[in-house]
Design a protein around this motif. Structure first.
Motif, PDB file in Angstrom:
ATOM      1  N   SER A 229     -13.643   6.977  -7.053  1.00  0.00           N
ATOM      2  CA  SER A 229     -12.626   8.339  -6.823  1.00  0.00           C
ATOM      3  C   SER A 229     -11.311   8.093  -6.858  1.00  0.00           C
ATOM      4  O   SER A 229     -10.469   8.542  -7.384  1.00  0.00           O
ATOM      5  N   ASN A 230     -11.057   7.033  -6.022  1.00  0.00           N
ATOM      6  CA  ASN A 230      -9.795   6.493  -6.141  1.00  0.00           C
ATOM      7  C   ASN A 230      -9.071   6.062  -7.241  1.00  0.00           C
ATOM      8  O   ASN A 230      -7.925   6.287  -7.542  1.00  0.00           O
ATOM      9  N   GLN A 231     -10.032   5.242  -8.187  1.00  0.00           N
ATOM     10  CA  GLN A 231      -9.239   4.765  -9.537  1.00  0.00           C
ATOM     11  C   GLN A 231      -9.207   5.915 -10.398  1.00  0.00           C
ATOM     12  O   GLN A 231      -7.899   6.177 -10.992  1.00  0.00           O
ATOM     13  N   GLU A 232      -9.885   7.152 -10.350  1.00  0.00           N
ATOM     14  CA  GLU A 232      -9.745   8.444 -10.967  1.00  0.00           C
ATOM     15  C   GLU A 232      -8.506   9.250 -10.447  1.00  0.00           C
ATOM     16  O   GLU A 232      -7.694   9.561 -11.060  1.00  0.00           O
ATOM     17  N   LEU A 233      -8.249   9.211  -9.406  1.00  0.00           N
ATOM     18  CA  LEU A 233      -7.493  10.059  -8.472  1.00  0.00           C
ATOM     19  C   LEU A 233      -6.092   9.438  -8.105  1.00  0.00           C
ATOM     20  O   LEU A 233      -5.080  10.129  -7.759  1.00  0.00           O
ATOM     21  N   LYS A 234      -6.246   8.070  -7.952  1.00  0.00           N
ATOM     22  CA  LYS A 234      -5.082   7.205  -7.663  1.00  0.00           C
ATOM     23  C   LYS A 234      -4.412   7.738  -6.276  1.00  0.00           C
ATOM     24  O   LYS A 234      -3.241   8.070  -6.249  1.00  0.00           O
ATOM     25  N   ALA A 235      -5.125   7.881  -5.191  1.00  0.00           N
ATOM     26  CA  ALA A 235      -4.661   8.268  -3.850  1.00  0.00           C
ATOM     27  C   ALA A 235      -4.090   7.286  -2.960  1.00  0.00           C
ATOM     28  O   ALA A 235      -2.877   7.364  -2.530  1.00  0.00           O
ATOM     29  N   ILE A 236      -4.730   6.144  -3.283  1.00  0.00           N
ATOM     30  CA  ILE A 236      -4.203   4.968  -2.457  1.00  0.00           C
ATOM     31  C   ILE A 236      -3.820   3.931  -3.452  1.00  0.00           C
ATOM     32  O   ILE A 236      -4.934   3.472  -4.031  1.00  0.00           O
ATOM     33  N   ILE A 237      -2.724   3.447  -3.635  1.00  0.00           N
ATOM     34  CA  ILE A 237      -2.286   2.682  -4.569  1.00  0.00           C
ATOM     35  C   ILE A 237      -1.176   1.402  -4.243  1.00  0.00           C
ATOM     36  O   ILE A 237      -0.618   1.319  -3.138  1.00  0.00           O
ATOM     37  N   ASP A 238      -1.214   0.334  -5.120  1.00  0.00           N
ATOM     38  CA  ASP A 238       0.000  -0.527  -4.912  1.00  0.00           C
ATOM     39  C   ASP A 238       1.440   0.197  -5.371  1.00  0.00           C
ATOM     40  O   ASP A 238       1.437   1.397  -5.794  1.00  0.00           O
ATOM     41  N   ASN A 239       2.463  -0.653  -5.112  1.00  0.00           N
ATOM     42  CA  ASN A 239       3.681  -0.050  -5.656  1.00  0.00           C
ATOM     43  C   ASN A 239       4.433  -0.514  -7.060  1.00  0.00           C
ATOM     44  O   ASN A 239       5.475  -0.518  -7.354  1.00  0.00           O
ATOM     45  N   THR A 240       3.251  -1.024  -8.037  1.00  0.00           N
ATOM     46  CA  THR A 240       3.871  -1.151  -9.301  1.00  0.00           C
ATOM     47  C   THR A 240       3.675  -0.134 -10.108  1.00  0.00           C
ATOM     48  O   THR A 240       3.471   1.368  -9.765  1.00  0.00           O
ATOM     49  N   ALA A 241       4.613  -0.019 -11.159  1.00  0.00           N
ATOM     50  CA  ALA A 241       4.638   1.060 -12.122  1.00  0.00           C
ATOM     51  C   ALA A 241       3.170   1.455 -12.750  1.00  0.00           C
ATOM     52  O   ALA A 241       3.099   2.678 -12.907  1.00  0.00           O
ATOM     53  N   ASP A 242       2.304   0.818 -12.530  1.00  0.00           N
ATOM     54  CA  ASP A 242       1.001   0.997 -13.222  1.00  0.00           C
ATOM     55  C   ASP A 242       0.140   1.692 -12.199  1.00  0.00           C
ATOM     56  O   ASP A 242      -0.875   2.317 -12.545  1.00  0.00           O
ATOM     57  N   LYS A 243       0.610   1.781 -11.000  1.00  0.00           N
ATOM     58  CA  LYS A 243      -0.107   2.531  -9.880  1.00  0.00           C
ATOM     59  C   LYS A 243      -1.596   1.968  -9.880  1.00  0.00           C
ATOM     60  O   LYS A 243      -2.548   2.801  -9.971  1.00  0.00           O
ATOM     61  N   ASN A 244      -1.820   0.741  -9.467  1.00  0.00           N
ATOM     62  CA  ASN A 244      -3.277   0.341  -9.344  1.00  0.00           C
ATOM     63  C   ASN A 244      -3.881   0.575  -8.295  1.00  0.00           C
ATOM     64  O   ASN A 244      -3.187   0.499  -7.040  1.00  0.00           O
ATOM     65  N   ALA A 245      -5.106   1.400  -8.355  1.00  0.00           N
ATOM     66  CA  ALA A 245      -5.705   1.885  -7.278  1.00  0.00           C
ATOM     67  C   ALA A 245      -6.478   0.705  -6.684  1.00  0.00           C
ATOM     68  O   ALA A 245      -6.954  -0.016  -7.047  1.00  0.00           O
TER      69      ALA A 245
ATOM     70  N   ILE B 182       1.027  -1.043   0.016  1.00  0.00           N
ATOM     71  CA  ILE B 182       0.119  -0.066  -0.041  1.00  0.00           C
ATOM     72  C   ILE B 182       0.759   1.265   0.027  1.00  0.00           C
ATOM     73  O   ILE B 182       1.979   1.451   0.801  1.00  0.00           O
ATOM     74  N   VAL B 183       0.606   2.185  -1.018  1.00  0.00           N
ATOM     75  CA  VAL B 183       1.179   3.423  -1.043  1.00  0.00           C
ATOM     76  C   VAL B 183       0.066   4.560  -1.265  1.00  0.00           C
ATOM     77  O   VAL B 183      -0.668   4.343  -1.772  1.00  0.00           O
ATOM     78  N   VAL B 184       0.262   5.535   0.048  1.00  0.00           N
ATOM     79  CA  VAL B 184      -0.584   6.601   0.076  1.00  0.00           C
ATOM     80  C   VAL B 184       0.202   7.840  -0.615  1.00  0.00           C
ATOM     81  O   VAL B 184       0.929   8.466  -0.410  1.00  0.00           O
ATOM     82  N   ALA B 185      -0.435   7.718  -1.976  1.00  0.00           N
ATOM     83  CA  ALA B 185       0.500   8.704  -2.994  1.00  0.00           C
ATOM     84  C   ALA B 185      -0.035  10.150  -2.956  1.00  0.00           C
ATOM     85  O   ALA B 185       0.681  11.220  -3.134  1.00  0.00           O
ATOM     86  N   ASN B 186      -1.376  10.163  -2.263  1.00  0.00           N
ATOM     87  CA  ASN B 186      -1.864  11.724  -2.016  1.00  0.00           C
ATOM     88  C   ASN B 186      -2.720  11.644  -0.560  1.00  0.00           C
ATOM     89  O   ASN B 186      -3.781  11.400  -0.606  1.00  0.00           O
ATOM     90  N   ALA B 187      -1.993  12.358   0.472  1.00  0.00           N
ATOM     91  CA  ALA B 187      -2.386  12.058   1.862  1.00  0.00           C
ATOM     92  C   ALA B 187      -3.876  12.801   1.648  1.00  0.00           C
ATOM     93  O   ALA B 187      -4.734  12.584   2.421  1.00  0.00           O
ATOM     94  N   ASN B 188      -3.830  14.067   1.005  1.00  0.00           N
ATOM     95  CA  ASN B 188      -5.044  15.090   1.318  1.00  0.00           C
ATOM     96  C   ASN B 188      -6.309  14.317   0.713  1.00  0.00           C
ATOM     97  O   ASN B 188      -7.368  14.538   1.140  1.00  0.00           O
ATOM     98  N   VAL B 189      -6.151  13.804  -0.555  1.00  0.00           N
ATOM     99  CA  VAL B 189      -7.014  12.972  -1.471  1.00  0.00           C
ATOM    100  C   VAL B 189      -7.554  11.879  -0.502  1.00  0.00           C
ATOM    101  O   VAL B 189      -8.731  11.502  -0.351  1.00  0.00           O
ATOM    102  N   ALA B 190      -6.466  11.391  -0.103  1.00  0.00           N
ATOM    103  CA  ALA B 190      -6.975   9.785   0.604  1.00  0.00           C
ATOM    104  C   ALA B 190      -7.901  10.177   1.830  1.00  0.00           C
ATOM    105  O   ALA B 190      -8.951   9.702   2.044  1.00  0.00           O
ATOM    106  N   GLU B 191      -7.615  11.269   2.597  1.00  0.00           N
ATOM    107  CA  GLU B 191      -8.598  11.721   3.819  1.00  0.00           C
ATOM    108  C   GLU B 191      -9.886  11.832   3.470  1.00  0.00           C
ATOM    109  O   GLU B 191     -10.630  11.888   3.894  1.00  0.00           O
ATOM    110  N   SER B 192      -9.975  12.296   2.109  1.00  0.00           N
ATOM    111  CA  SER B 192     -11.489  12.977   1.485  1.00  0.00           C
ATOM    112  C   SER B 192     -12.013  11.507   0.991  1.00  0.00           C
ATOM    113  O   SER B 192     -13.356  11.699   0.923  1.00  0.00           O
ATOM    114  N   ILE B 193     -11.476  10.313   0.603  1.00  0.00           N
ATOM    115  CA  ILE B 193     -12.116   9.315   0.023  1.00  0.00           C
ATOM    116  C   ILE B 193     -12.444   8.181   1.273  1.00  0.00           C
ATOM    117  O   ILE B 193     -12.956   7.108   0.749  1.00  0.00           O
TER     118      ILE B 193
END
Length: 1017
Positions: free
Chosen positions: A987-1003, A929-940
């Motif tokens: 929303s996570n699929q569109e904004l990719k806030a919480i993703i795995d650590n692959t190059a494709d950033k799967n939400a 699990i990678v939190v790529a955008n904390a602010n967005v993560a808090e909203s979703i």
């Protein structure tokens, strides 16, 4: 053969001779059945009931046919009795048996082969119809008579009537059951003398019926049912033949129907007479603004009058008017739209229901507008002494109508101003005295440029002192009224219903007003007030009318679904057409559209969420009632299912559509339209093959076998033979020189190629020139391999396979907390265009969500091959050993169902000094699990306590597979309270806030779980 019996008198009772006991001629095989039918036809006549022909008339028919003859005095002798010899002759001739000559098997006195009746008696005997009266002595008794009760027994046996156990008649004991059966069946009159001899009249009636039955029955009548699919023919012998047609009859059109009955072939002309429409009968346009659509029957007024149900190619529809007989719709184009004279175009009729709503008409009809008639004055109407109205025979140009100099009244050019009411009305404002006048109109043209002939016409001006009166008022749902007056309206100040604040927007056309309200009418009776309605004589009044509105209770429906590719991206888009106007909110709601594959499973593709809903918001065109659903990906060619639900119309009391499901076909006409190009040696020559992703045209402008359309290395192909080796593959071979392919890349281009449906194939950039490098390797190249879900791996191929063999494939992977192992698919499915293999992994072989380092393998010497035997690519190292290729990870990871919540920590808000409690939720994922955008993560990511949302203050990851969510609560959580945690996957699929650590950033996907606090500690 029927077991029908024929009986004659022997020793004062009937001896029954079974029809199957003797060998008979082929023609006599149907005698028993024919006799049974015959008796059912003639019995009522024979025993006194009503009939079409009298016995004497039937005698004359038989006489003309050569079956019977009268007495020497020319009488029929119908009242006389019938002998056994006479009956033999009548029966033989009635069924057209061949008389047997030169034979006399009976020993009666004076009975020899030369006896007049011998040929008939012998024929009837050989056929098993008659038998001798005394078998031991071989006596026939040619002059013996037949009684009524003997005929009754024959009748019962012929018709296989049930003989009752209880009887109540005066027949001889042996005949009581037969007579009772005949009486109950209505074939024999009760109470007559059954021992009496049968008359020649009765024999004639019987013979006539047998004769008729042995003729080929004709069609007496027919009835069409099941929407023209079934025709029931009633034959002259009362048989009913049901014929089910492969193709339904066309309504009100004479059609030949063929069928076979009892070995006879019939051809009969039938007409399916239908008053309600089944199709568009014709389309025409005698001017360039109006299209006349004629149906072959009556149509529903509401749907046929709906302008949204007509599409004219490249034009916009203004309105539709329906004829009084509900059979003809006149489609008026908008003022800015005009047909081209004598150029073919088309109109699409959709969602028009016939009068009884048993059929919805969907039809596209080509037509050619032909405007060769000059416009004329159809009507001149005086509007008091201050104006008059001119109605033209067809739509005319506004600019010509406006010119007052084009009008002369009584030889003088009009000096007043002219109003124009589209499409064909001019109102000339000029003061004229009462009485008769003459009008000449010139220089007014229709839309094809034809100019009116300046013909003088008379009209009358009368004084008008009365203000307009309301003729009719009707509602279109609760927000729209149509008000008609008894004369043309010049102006109106205001229209409102019930109270003055409920005013509406007014649209005026001639003598009608259409009023649209913001505030709806009441469901009960409404009073409508029309203020300041004024005519052209200046008469002004306030009017009011009562109206009970009609609610729109018709649900919207989907009338068409189509799939196309966007030129720029190649992504598929769906067009969904609705039967009526729907709300934008419901039409553009993503969750209302679900895409599934042909097996009913949700499609996993970029641009679709895990439930098969589009990520991008659909777009609704309110004018055309069409929604474009953006799928955000290029679908594999093949069939898919679209499910639509939750869409509502714009009626005041909204109608929600019923769930809808339709199949659509995704084609790939944009993108890499050439699947594969390769070269092979043919003797000393090099031959090039080009395989398209779809079947292509073999003739016409878009044909793929035209040499001028191809180039190799930028050079045109001259002196080449081009032929098809399959519907999607062509072969290029030089007739003079072998192809010299450069070492390295050898691109081949193809231009202006159409698929078999006539669609031009385009490159990814939208160009009509397609390019592909010619390969020299002898395998079907794998372009990409990706895991789209834990259950699915997609293999994209450069070319086409004929088959995908399951045992050729496996995946080697290591889960997040598992050791490396092999995963074997449970099925392998080839796509419709044969360029994609989908592998399914189930149960214990389901792939791990964490696929870093995973590899895909194809075994050595695979069985998956194309039509020419070329195998799928196997990955080999430099030593020729099988190795794997990296498997692209597009799996959307998930959070585990179980989560924990910490004990609350009391804290103080620095701004308010208020106490609150901080809690920590711990969740585990099935991947890193990678939190790529904390602010967005808090909203979703949301936490609720007993349904009340709490504030999320942080969302973090430990660098592994643990997600930590911190939230605050104003009060401490008690043990019995419910805690719920949700992550918005869309929303996570569109904004990719919480993703795995692959190059494709799967939400991470949707998550929504809950539990009781004391169980989550």
């Amino acid at each position: 053969m029927s077991n029908t019996s024929y009986s004659f008198k022997e020793n004062s009772h009937m001896k029954v001779i079974q029809g199957g006991e003797k060998k008979v001629m082929k023609k006599i095989l149907s005698v028993a059945l024919s006799t049974a039918m015959a008796f059912s036809m003639f019995a009522s006549v024979a025993f006194g009931a009503d009939a079409k022909l009298s016995p004497e008339q039937q005698f004359n028919v038989l006489k003309d046919a050569g079956i019977v003859t009268g007495y020497p005095d020319q009488t029929a002798g119908l009242d006389k009795s019938i002998t056994r010899a006479e009956l033999a002759k009548v029966i033989v001739k009635s069924i057209n048996l061949e008389p047997v000559t030169g034979v006399a098997t009976y020993k009666d006195k004076n009975y020899t082969a030369s006896h007049w009746a011998a040929p008939f008696i012998e024929a009837a005997t050989q056929a098993g119809i008659l038998e001798g009266k005394n078998l031991e002595k071989k006596l026939f008794d040619p002059t013996g008579n037949v009684t009524v009760q003997e005929l009754a027994k024959v009748l019962v046996a012929a018709l296989k009537l049930e003989v009752p156990a209880e009887t109540n008649n005066t027949a001889t004991e042996w005949a009581k059951g037969y007579v009772e059966a005949a009486v109950k069946a209505g074939y024999l009159e009760a109470g007559i003398n059954y021992q009496a001899n049968a008359t020649r009249a009765q024999a004639v009636v019987a013979a006539y019926a047998i004769y008729e039955a042995n003729q080929v029955p004709t069609v007496a009548s027919y009835e069409v049912s099941e929407a023209g699919k079934v025709v029931e023919f009633t034959l002259s012998n009362k048989e009913v033949v049901k014929v089910t047609l492969e193709k339904a009859l066309e309504a009100n059109k004479e059609t030949e129907v063929k069928f076979t009955q009892n070995g006879h072939d019939y051809t009969h002309k039938v007409i399916w007479k239908v008053d309600t429409a089944q199709k568009v009968d014709s389309v025409s346009a005698s001017n360039l603004k109006e299209i006349v659509v004629v149906f072959d029957g009556t149509v529903d007024k509401k749907s046929a009058g709906n302008k949204n149900n007509y599409e004219v190619k490249d034009q916009t529809v203004d309105s539709v008017s329906l004829s009084s007989d509900n059979k003809t719709a006149t489609v008026l184009l908008e003022e800015t739209s005009t047909l081209t004279n004598q150029k073919e175009t088309e109109v699409k009729v959709k969602n028009v229901q016939n009068f009884d709503k048993s059929k919805t008409i969907e039809q596209t009809v080509k037509f050619t507008p032909v405007d060769v008639k000059i416009p004329e004055i159809k009507e001149i109407v005086g509007l008091g002494t201050s104006a008059f109205k001119v109605v033209f025979s067809e739509p005319v140009l506004k600019s010509d109508v406006y010119a007052s100099s084009n009008y002369k009244v009584d030889g003088v050019t009009v000096g007043g101003f002219v109003e124009y009411s589209y499409p064909n009305v001019a109102i000339i404002n000029v003061t004229l005295p009462k009485g008769d006048h003459k009008l000449t109109v010139s220089n007014v043209r229709d839309y094809s440029g034809l100019k009116i002939a300046p013909v003088e016409q008379s009209f009358t001006i009368a004084e008008d002192t009365s203000a307009p009166e309301v003729v009719s008022i009707k509602s279109n749902d609760l927000r729209e009224l149509e008000i008609e007056f008894n004369e043309t309206i010049k102006s109106v100040e205001k229209v409102y219903h019930n109270v003055s604040g409920n005013s509406g927007k007014i649209t005026k056309r001639d003598n009608k007003l259409v009023v649209t309200f913001t505030q709806p009418l009441n469901l009960s009776e409404n009073t409508v007030y029309i203020e300041g309605v004024t005519d052209y004589s200046g008469n002004k009044a306030n009017r009011e009318a009562k109206v009970n509105p009609t609610l729109d209770i018709e649900r919207p429906t989907v009338t068409k679904v189509s799939a196309d590719q966007a030129d720029t991206t190649g992504y598929h888009e769906l067009t969904v057409e609705y039967s009526k106007k729907v709300t934008t909110d419901s039409a553009e709601k993503k969750a209302n559209y679900t895409i599934k594959d042909k097996n009913g499973k949700v499609v996993s593709a970029n641009g679709l969420d895990k439930d098969g809903h589009p990520f991008l918001t659909p777009k609704y065109d309110t004018d055309k009632n069409k929604v474009t659903v953006y799928l955000g990906s290029k679908l594999d060619a093949g069939d898919y299912t679209l499910e639509v639900a939750g869409v509502v119309d714009t009626a005041y009391v909204a109608n929600t559509m019923l769930p809808y499901k339709a199949t659509f076909t995704a084609k790939q006409t944009v993108g890499d339209a050439i699947a594969r190009a390769w070269s092979k040696k043919d003797g000393n020559e090099t031959v090039v093959y080009v395989q398209f992703k779809t079947a292509v045209k073999t003739s016409g402008d878009g044909a793929a076998n035209i040499g001028e359309k191809y180039q190799i290395n930028g050079k045109s192909l001259k002196d080449f033979d081009i032929d098809f080796v399959a519907g999607d593959t062509i072969r290029l071979k030089s007739t003079k020189n072998s192809l010299n392919l450069d070492a390295g890349n050898n691109p081949i281009t193809a231009t202006l190629i159409q698929d078999i449906d006539g669609n031009y194939l385009k490159s990814s950039s939208g160009s009509y020139t397609l390019t592909k490098d010619i390969s020299s390797y002898n395998f079907i190249k794998i372009e990409s391999v990706k895991a789209t879900t834990r259950e699915e791996v997609k293999i994209k191929l450069e070319g086409k396979l004929s088959s995908a063999v399951l045992s050729d494939f496996y995946v080697k992977a290591q889960g997040l907390n598992d050791s490396e192992r092999n995963y074997y698919p449970s099925s392998a499915e080839l796509s419709a265009d044969q360029t994609t293999v989908t592998l399914k992994f189930e149960d214990s072989n389901k792939l791990p969500a964490h696929l870093i380092g995973a590899k895909f393998f194809v075994v050595a010497n695979p069985s998956s091959r194309d039509a020419q035997g070329t195998p799928i690519q196997t990955y080999l190292d430099t030593a020729g050993n099988v190795v794997g290729t990296p498997l692209k990870d597009e799996i959307k990871p998930d959070l585990n169902e179980r989560f924990t919540v910490s004990a609350g920590v009391a804290k103080t808000d620095t701004a308010t000094s208020a106490t609150y409690y901080e809690y920590t939720v711990t969740l585990n994922g099935n991947d890193n699990i990678v939190v790529a955008n904390a602010n967005v993560a808090e909203s979703i990511v949301k936490v609720k306590i007993d349904g009340d949302a709490k504030t999320t203050t942080s969302v973090t990851s430990n660098g592994g597979s643990v997600l930590t969510v911190v939230f605050r609560s104003e009060a401490q959580i008690t043990n019995s309270q419910a805690v719920r945690v949700a992550l918005n996957g869309a929303s996570n699929q569109e904004l990719k806030a919480i993703i795995d650590n692959t190059a494709d950033k799967n939400a991470y996907a949707d998550y929504d779980q809950g539990g009781i606090y004391q169980n989550l500690r």
